[in-house]
Design an enzyme around this catalytic site. Sequence first.
Site, mmCIF file in Angstrom:
data_model
loop_
_atom_site.group_PDB
_atom_site.id
_atom_site.type_symbol
_atom_site.label_atom_id
_atom_site.label_comp_id
_atom_site.label_asym_id
_atom_site.label_seq_id
_atom_site.Cartn_x
_atom_site.Cartn_y
_atom_site.Cartn_z
ATOM 1 N N MET A 30 0.844 -1.195 0.000
ATOM 2 C CA MET A 30 0.000 0.000 0.000
ATOM 3 C C MET A 30 0.882 1.249 0.000
ATOM 4 S SD MET A 30 -3.404 -0.955 2.130
ATOM 5 C CE MET A 30 -2.726 -0.709 3.745
ATOM 6 N N HIS A 34 9.130 1.071 3.320
ATOM 7 C CA HIS A 34 10.270 1.105 4.238
ATOM 8 C C HIS A 34 11.179 -0.079 3.903
ATOM 9 C CE1 HIS A 34 8.099 -2.067 6.296
ATOM 10 N NE2 HIS A 34 7.059 -1.269 6.462
ATOM 11 N N ASP A 35 12.257 -0.223 4.696
ATOM 12 C CA ASP A 35 13.234 -1.272 4.379
ATOM 13 C C ASP A 35 12.621 -2.670 4.376
ATOM 14 O OD1 ASP A 35 15.105 0.622 4.092
ATOM 15 O OD2 ASP A 35 16.185 0.217 5.961
ATOM 16 N N HIS A 37 9.647 -3.516 3.173
ATOM 17 C CA HIS A 37 9.114 -3.732 1.820
ATOM 18 C C HIS A 37 10.255 -3.997 0.831
ATOM 19 C CE1 HIS A 37 5.755 -1.002 3.352
ATOM 20 N NE2 HIS A 37 5.097 -2.066 2.953
ATOM 21 N N GLN A 61 -10.369 -2.595 2.603
ATOM 22 C CA GLN A 61 -9.872 -3.258 3.809
ATOM 23 C C GLN A 61 -9.793 -2.327 5.018
ATOM 24 O OE1 GLN A 61 -6.013 -4.128 1.736
ATOM 25 N NE2 GLN A 61 -5.131 -3.853 3.762
ATOM 26 N N ILE A 150 6.110 -11.428 7.216
ATOM 27 C CA ILE A 150 5.614 -12.165 8.386
ATOM 28 C C ILE A 150 5.072 -11.204 9.446
ATOM 29 C CG2 ILE A 150 6.389 -13.624 10.341
ATOM 30 C CD1 ILE A 150 8.129 -15.133 8.397
ATOM 31 N N ASP A 152 2.751 -9.164 9.176
ATOM 32 C CA ASP A 152 1.292 -9.320 9.108
ATOM 33 C C ASP A 152 0.995 -10.820 9.084
ATOM 34 O OD1 ASP A 152 0.365 -6.499 8.819
ATOM 35 O OD2 ASP A 152 1.721 -6.583 7.129
ATOM 36 N N GLN A 155 -2.502 -12.011 8.181
ATOM 37 C CA GLN A 155 -2.757 -11.771 6.750
ATOM 38 C C GLN A 155 -2.093 -12.861 5.908
ATOM 39 O OE1 GLN A 155 -2.651 -7.848 4.592
ATOM 40 N NE2 GLN A 155 -0.573 -8.465 4.128
#
Length: 282
Positions: A30, A34-35, A37, A61, A150, A152, A155
């Site tokens: 989204m 940050h690092d 991602h 969501q 991990i 999330d 999810q």
Amino acid sequence: MKVFHTVRGLRDDLNKDRRQGLRIGFVPTMGNLHDGHLALIKQARESNDVVVCSIFVNALQFGLNEDWDKYPRTYQGDCDKLREAGCDYLFHPDDIEMYPNGLDTQSRVICPTMTDVLCGASRPGHFEGVTTVVSKLFNIVQPDEAIFGIKDYQQLAVIRRMAEDLCMPIQISSAPIHREVDGLAMSSRNSYITVEERPLVTVLKDSLEWIAAEIKAGNRDFSALEETAKARIIEAGFKIDYITVCNSKTLDLAANDDVEITILGAMFTEAARLIDNLSITL
Ligand code: PAF
């Protein structure tokens, strides 16, 4: 890096790549990267020929009183970071492109297990929004592999289950939690934490680690452990959402003889809802 705002544009290029036999890796996000991602992008780079990232702040969501409108949108900076991390294609659709028939009549993908506990209990409809948009993104990109963090944990578990139940021919991979120097799990929502709160928010991770150490030492009174950890977080000045010791696969409350255990927690600061988790094998 090529940027696409339409499904058609992205599909045209991906179809050519697929015809050449190239393997496609996908990292849905989204934005406000940050690092953590970027580590997902690098992981995708290692095992695929083409790396696709999507940035879409998915209204479906977010609850009505949640932070969809103020969710940080940092498109230019995200593009620079993605280029540097080796992303090939960025898919950045607007709401009309993703939901041309509107949100209310959008067909939904529902995972009936694991979605109304933990984060799902305090965010009704959240996981339905996630599974719906991730299914759409999977259909648009048709990746060989998709990578999720991990951090999330719930999810990831729900998406794995959805992919299995719906026979999606996609390898769902996970990447470890990326942490700040003091251990705070990286999150796009960390920017909501105030300067005063910042040194204290590691209490969430510390509490999960304390529970893990107790369990490893033989303590199986999970609810007592949860209550002690909650008291510690409240004492640090935060509001509890949940601290729960779960079976790592089913996310049911852990049983005494479970071998794979995940301790999950969520707490509220003044303006942020922070989550974290820790898995142990006994
Ligand atoms: O984890 C996220 O950033 C989102 O939930 C996802 C998977 C991109 C779906 O909108």
